[in-house]
Design an enzyme around this catalytic site. Structure first.
Site, PDB file in Angstrom:
ATOM      1  N   LYS A 184       0.835  -1.207   0.000  1.00  0.00           N
ATOM      2  CA  LYS A 184       0.000   0.000   0.000  1.00  0.00           C
ATOM      3  C   LYS A 184       0.867   1.252   0.000  1.00  0.00           C
ATOM      4  O   LYS A 184       1.907   1.299   0.651  1.00  0.00           O
ATOM      5  CB  LYS A 184      -0.913  -0.006   1.227  1.00  0.00           C
ATOM      6  CG  LYS A 184      -2.053  -1.022   1.139  1.00  0.00           C
ATOM      7  CD  LYS A 184      -3.010  -0.862   2.296  1.00  0.00           C
ATOM      8  CE  LYS A 184      -4.205  -1.790   2.160  1.00  0.00           C
ATOM      9  NZ  LYS A 184      -5.160  -1.639   3.284  1.00  0.00           N
ATOM     10  N   TYR A 287      -2.459  -7.196  16.992  1.00  0.00           N
ATOM     11  CA  TYR A 287      -2.208  -8.631  17.120  1.00  0.00           C
ATOM     12  C   TYR A 287      -1.804  -9.014  18.544  1.00  0.00           C
ATOM     13  O   TYR A 287      -1.964 -10.168  18.936  1.00  0.00           O
ATOM     14  CB  TYR A 287      -1.149  -9.071  16.108  1.00  0.00           C
ATOM     15  CG  TYR A 287      -1.643  -8.944  14.687  1.00  0.00           C
ATOM     16  CD1 TYR A 287      -2.590  -9.823  14.176  1.00  0.00           C
ATOM     17  CD2 TYR A 287      -1.201  -7.917  13.868  1.00  0.00           C
ATOM     18  CE1 TYR A 287      -3.078  -9.683  12.883  1.00  0.00           C
ATOM     19  CE2 TYR A 287      -1.670  -7.771  12.566  1.00  0.00           C
ATOM     20  CZ  TYR A 287      -2.613  -8.661  12.094  1.00  0.00           C
ATOM     21  OH  TYR A 287      -3.098  -8.515  10.819  1.00  0.00           O
TER      22      TYR A 287
END
Length: 308
Positions: A184, A287
């Site tokens: 990205k 995470y």
């Protein structure tokens, strides 16, 4: 063409050339502003000009968001649309043609805090193995191709778009090879490739019936053209049924599994950030919440005094 339409093109060119947003994001932002212009045409009684945009109040923006919600649009899409409008207004403010005050003062909907849902290690391994689909009526090279793509998602943490954008010349040849990936925002990163994934790619290349020029795509479809992400999504849908996996099992969940399993085995958060290509560490830190939730679930299930 109104001055609003002309300025919208300038803004999109700026996002593409200087902000380097992905084509999909640019398409979404352009569509968002187009929907806003359509709303204002009815709201104001005519096609909007930049002067009209400059004179908007927070109530006008809330009316637009309310209309979109009545159209069935969810909170995440509303937040993205508001982000697009704020970006457009800030660009106009820097150019001296708009003010961003009303856009900045408009509050978006609250988003529920959802965590990515990784697969269990055994399920992730099964999804990436061609033998799991041996009973399907598919050509062996197709099964090998899908396994190689899914192996890159789980073994290297790639996005599906990143895996399918690899060229034939980039194919790893031996254990220890790395891939240079453009993610990205055109951000480049290097990722390692596991020996088992190198082997899966080699098997696919050996079986593939199509000639793959060095500058062409590494992974091709049944007729030799570029492979569509939808084909890989359908492959995972098939595997969901075969393995009894939840609907959250998608190609992207393999990327989540990559990060979660690395962290659970003591991986460094900064290193995982680099491997995933996240611009901000805060994006990767989600995470740690998954890992903590898994630890607490294991504790509640195993400790004799848990819940008592």
């Amino acid at each position: 063409m109104t001055d609003f339409d002309s300025f919208r093109r300038e803004w999109l060119s700026h996002l593409s050339a200087e902000r380097r947003l992905s084509p999909k994001t640019l398409e979404a932002y352009g569509r968002d502003l187009g929907q806003f212009a359509a709303f204002l045409t009815g709201h104001l009684g005519g096609a909007p000009s930049l002067a009209d945009i400059a004179g908007l109040k927070p109530a006008d923006l809330r009316a637009f968001l309310g209309q979109r919600r009545r159209d069935g649009v969810g909170n995440r899409t509303l937040m993205r649309q508001l982000a697009a409008l704020r970006s457009f207004a800030r660009f106009g403010e820097r150019s001296g043609k708009l003010t961003a005050a009303a856009f900045a003062a408009t509050r978006g909907p609250r988003l529920g805090k959802s965590l990515p849902r990784p697969l269990e290690p055994s399920a992730a391994r099964a999804v990436t193995q061609a033998d799991t689909r041996a009973g399907e009526e598919r050509e062996p090279w197709i099964l090998a191709r899908d396994a190689a793509v899914l192996g890159l998602l789980y073994g290297s943490g790639l996005r599906i778009s990143e895996a399918l954008s690899l060229s034939r010349a980039q194919a790893p040849r031996q254990a220890g090879d790395t891939l240079t990936v453009i993610g990205k925002g055109n951000k480049t990163r290097m990722v390692p490739v596991l020996p088992v994934v190198v082997g899966a790619i080699a098997e696919y290349l050996e079986l593939c019936p199509w000639r793959l020029p060095p500058d062409g795509p590494l992974f091709v479809g049944a007729k030799g053209g570029p492979l569509s992400p939808r084909i890989i999504q359908l492959a995972v849908e098939s595997l969901r049924g075969a393995l009894g996996l939840p609907s959250s099992a998608t190609p992207h969940s393999l990327r989540h599994s990559f990060a979660t399993h690395l962290l659970g085995r003591g991986g460094d958060l900064r290193a995982i950030q680099e491997l995933l290509g996240h611009a901000s560490l805060s994006t990767t830190q989600i995470y740690t919440r998954i890992d903590s939730a898994r630890l607490m679930a294991a504790y509640d299930a195993a400790h004799p005094r848990a819940g008592r």
